[in-house]
Design an enzyme around this catalytic site. Structure first.
Site, short mmCIF file in Angstrom:
data_model
loop_
_atom_site.label_atom_id
_atom_site.label_comp_id
_atom_site.label_asym_id
_atom_site.label_seq_id
_atom_site.Cartn_x
_atom_site.Cartn_y
_atom_site.Cartn_z
N ASP A 46 2.93 -4.23 8.23
CA ASP A 46 1.72 -3.42 8.02
C ASP A 46 0.53 -4.36 8.20
OD1 ASP A 46 -0.55 -2.31 6.94
OD2 ASP A 46 0.37 -1.68 5.05
N LYS A 101 -10.52 -0.87 10.23
CA LYS A 101 -10.64 -2.06 9.38
C LYS A 101 -10.96 -3.29 10.22
CE LYS A 101 -7.38 -0.40 5.90
NZ LYS A 101 -8.21 0.12 4.83
N GLN A 150 -4.69 -5.00 7.14
CA GLN A 150 -5.63 -6.09 6.81
C GLN A 150 -5.45 -7.27 7.77
OE1 GLN A 150 -7.95 -5.62 4.50
NE2 GLN A 150 -7.07 -3.69 3.80
N HIS A 185 0.87 -1.18 0.00
CA HIS A 185 0.00 0.00 0.00
C HIS A 185 0.91 1.23 0.00
CE1 HIS A 185 -2.89 2.90 1.66
NE2 HIS A 185 -3.86 2.03 1.43
N CYS A 218 -4.66 2.30 -3.75
CA CYS A 218 -3.44 2.85 -3.13
C CYS A 218 -2.27 1.90 -3.29
CB CYS A 218 -3.67 3.17 -1.65
SG CYS A 218 -4.92 4.42 -1.38
#
Lengths: 396, 145
Positions: free
Chosen positions: A189, A215, A192, A112, A354
């Site tokens: 990261d 999220k 998700q 991303h 993104c």
């Protein structure tokens, strides 16, 4: 499940298939936010009155919930605005600490923008270089390439736990092990990942793990940076202000202890407390069963899409996939498809997600993305397929 | 809203998408401007050619139906025009985009007004017009010299 989510329960016709962008919020989270503002609102860490003490206790209890959930200590949990701010914090602060001219930062091409741009800025400042691990044809990280690229100049390795555009779970344990061999710090990261998987940062042995509340069924504007205490202690502050200082004089200042050192200013108190409620909600789920449900819906869609010769998909299902379906259509632009879906109250994402470098790898400028979640059903996928057929009739 | 049933203007807009008018890079163009849609990577490149002091537009690019149709409609409006017409067309686009087209307006403006049905995609529609704005500013600067 829809009954637990007021927005979905209140609009039964709505088909929400954009959970990778943000999840809908369960009633328990909404009610917790409301209760805070109705009965507990005060600033934290400042007041000497009971209401402020109460707000502080609720805020710090949320931190403890996060710490328990990811198996960290309380002081290693920094509240941020979201994943993006968490990554910027590390790239900026740890970048200042560790990067010298000629050093390398290793990412993947599937990241991303939030896990690319902060590192590019840090590299530019330090005279370091950003390198990118390629993907295999099956849209999995090329681990052989990663092995060849990691070297003693590599100071950071940062990658997504799960790709937001592809839905693929990256082999982060293998990559972390490779990074450790050369002493590189690792950042995962988890935007998700934290919404789909149980996270144990000790077991992963990553140096940093970043995720967003919104999220993972929580509020927007709140996120978490987990960092190993020894690193966070060595890093310079990211922002200056109230709460992050121990003492301020006209000549200079000294820093507060963790986690306050990295939480300048009044934090998003309600957001943190709402995130605590979101974690309680996730703890009530059978996460492996939820993941299997999402994956089954993704498989249903992928199988149906084989009847559409103009559709190109990029990922084959597997145990390392969470059910997100990204595809391109030979004659329908993703924006047009999303607009036609919208006319039938179906929400899907269209664009580059993104992840423009990944779009280049896929050979497209944009794709459509269907991201099923626990509140979706087979009929939602069927509704989407009906809209796709309608779009094909219009754009044929 | 345009006159006639909805299906008619939808078909006409789709026709501008599938068969865009004035698509391509003209030889010997004088000024150009390119715009990108940061949310999806779409792009439009607008070219202005001049002959006898009058300008004509053409465009290239890749985008969704609204972006391409908007570009095609814009170029249809700006063939053999002077600087003042280019400026007033930009102003007219803004008025139509904000308020819709009056019933007596030409079909091209009715179609542009129909694009207002998709307010969430205003960036797609505006992309070529932003390029025109840039080109018109350069043209105006040149004409002062």
């Amino acid at each position: 499940m829809k009954e637990l989510f007021p927005l979905l329960a209140g609009d039964p016709e709505l088909v929400y298939l954009d959970t990778a962008a943000t999840s809908q919020k369960p009633k328990s989270v909404i009610e917790r936010l409301e209760r805070y503002y109705r009965t507990e609102n005060a600033n934290v860490h400042r007041g000497v009155y009971e209401l402020s003490e109460h707000a502080t206790r609720a805020f710090e209890e949320a931190r403890r919930s996060v710490a328990r959930w990811i198996n960290a200590s309380d002081k290693e949990v920094i509240f941020t605005r979201g994943t993006t701010e968490a990554i910027n914090l590390v790239a900026s602060s740890a970048g200042h600490l560790r990067l010298s001219p000629g050093d390398e930062i290793l990412l993947t091409v599937a990241e991303h923008h939030s896990n690319i741009v902060p590192w590019q800025i840090a590299a530019q400042r330090a005279g370091a270089k950003v390198r990118y691990i390629p993907m295999t044809g099956a849209m999995r990280i090329d681990l052989d390439a990663a092995r060849a690229m990691i070297n003693p100049r590599t100071k950071f390795v940062a990658l997504a736990h799960i790709s937001n555009a592809l839905g693929v779970i990256h082999p982060i344990r293998e990559v972390i092990a490779l990074a450790k061999k050369v002493g590189a710090w690792t950042l995962i990261d988890g935007a998700q990942g934290a919404a789909h998987l149980a996270i144990d940062v000790r077991e992963l042995d990553c140096d940093f793990y970043a995720f967003s509340g919104h999220k993972a069924y929580g509020p927007t504007g709140i996120g978490v940076l987990y960092g190993k205490a020894e690193h966070l202690n060595a890093m310079p502050p990211y922002q200056g202000g109230g709460d992050m200082i121990e003492r301020v004089t006209l000549e200079g200042s000294t820093w507060n202890e963790l986690p306050s050192k990295f939480e300048a200013g009044t934090p998003h108190i309600a957001g943190a407390i709402g995130l605590g409620a979101a974690i309680e909600f996730m703890a009530s789920l059978d996460l492996p069963a939820t993941l299997a449900h999402d994956r089954a819906l993704g498989v249903q869609l992928l199988e149906a899409l084989t009847d559409f010769p103009n559709v190109k998909t990029f990922v084959k299902p597997g145990d390392d996939w969470i059910g997100i379906v990204t595809f391109a259509h030979a004659s329908i632009h993703p924006h047009d498809l999303a607009a036609i879906c919208d006319a039938s109250k179906i929400c899907i994402r269209a664009g580059h997600h993104c992840a423009q470098p990944l779009m280049e790898v896929l050979g497209v400028s944009a794709t459509a993305r269907v991201a099923p979640a626990l509140y979706n059903s087979r009929s939602d996928i069927e509704a989407f397929l009906k809209a796709l057929r309608k779009a094909e009739q219009l754009f044929a | 809203m345009p006159a006639g049933p909805q299906a008619d203007w939808k078909e006409l807009i789709l026709d501008h998408y599938k068969n865009p008018r004035f698509f391509g890079e003209p030889t010997g163009w004088r000024w150009d401007a390119e715009e990108h849609n940061r949310t999806c990577g779409d792009h439009v490149h607008v070219y202005l050619s001049q002959a006898d002091g009058l300008a004509s537009l053409m465009f290239t690019g890749a985008g969704c139906s609204l972006c391409i149709a908007s570009s095609s409609l814009m170029c249809s409006l700006l063939q053999n025009v002077d600087l003042e017409t280019s400026r007033s067309t930009l102003g007219q686009f803004q008025r139509v985009w904000d308020q819709g087209a009056p019933n007596e307006a030409a079909e091209t403006w009715q179609l542009i007004a129909a694009l207002r049905q998709y307010p969430v995609r205003s960036r797609c529609v505006r992309l070529p017009w932003q390029a025109l704005q840039k080109i018109t500013e350069v043209w105006a600067g040149e004409s002062l010299v």
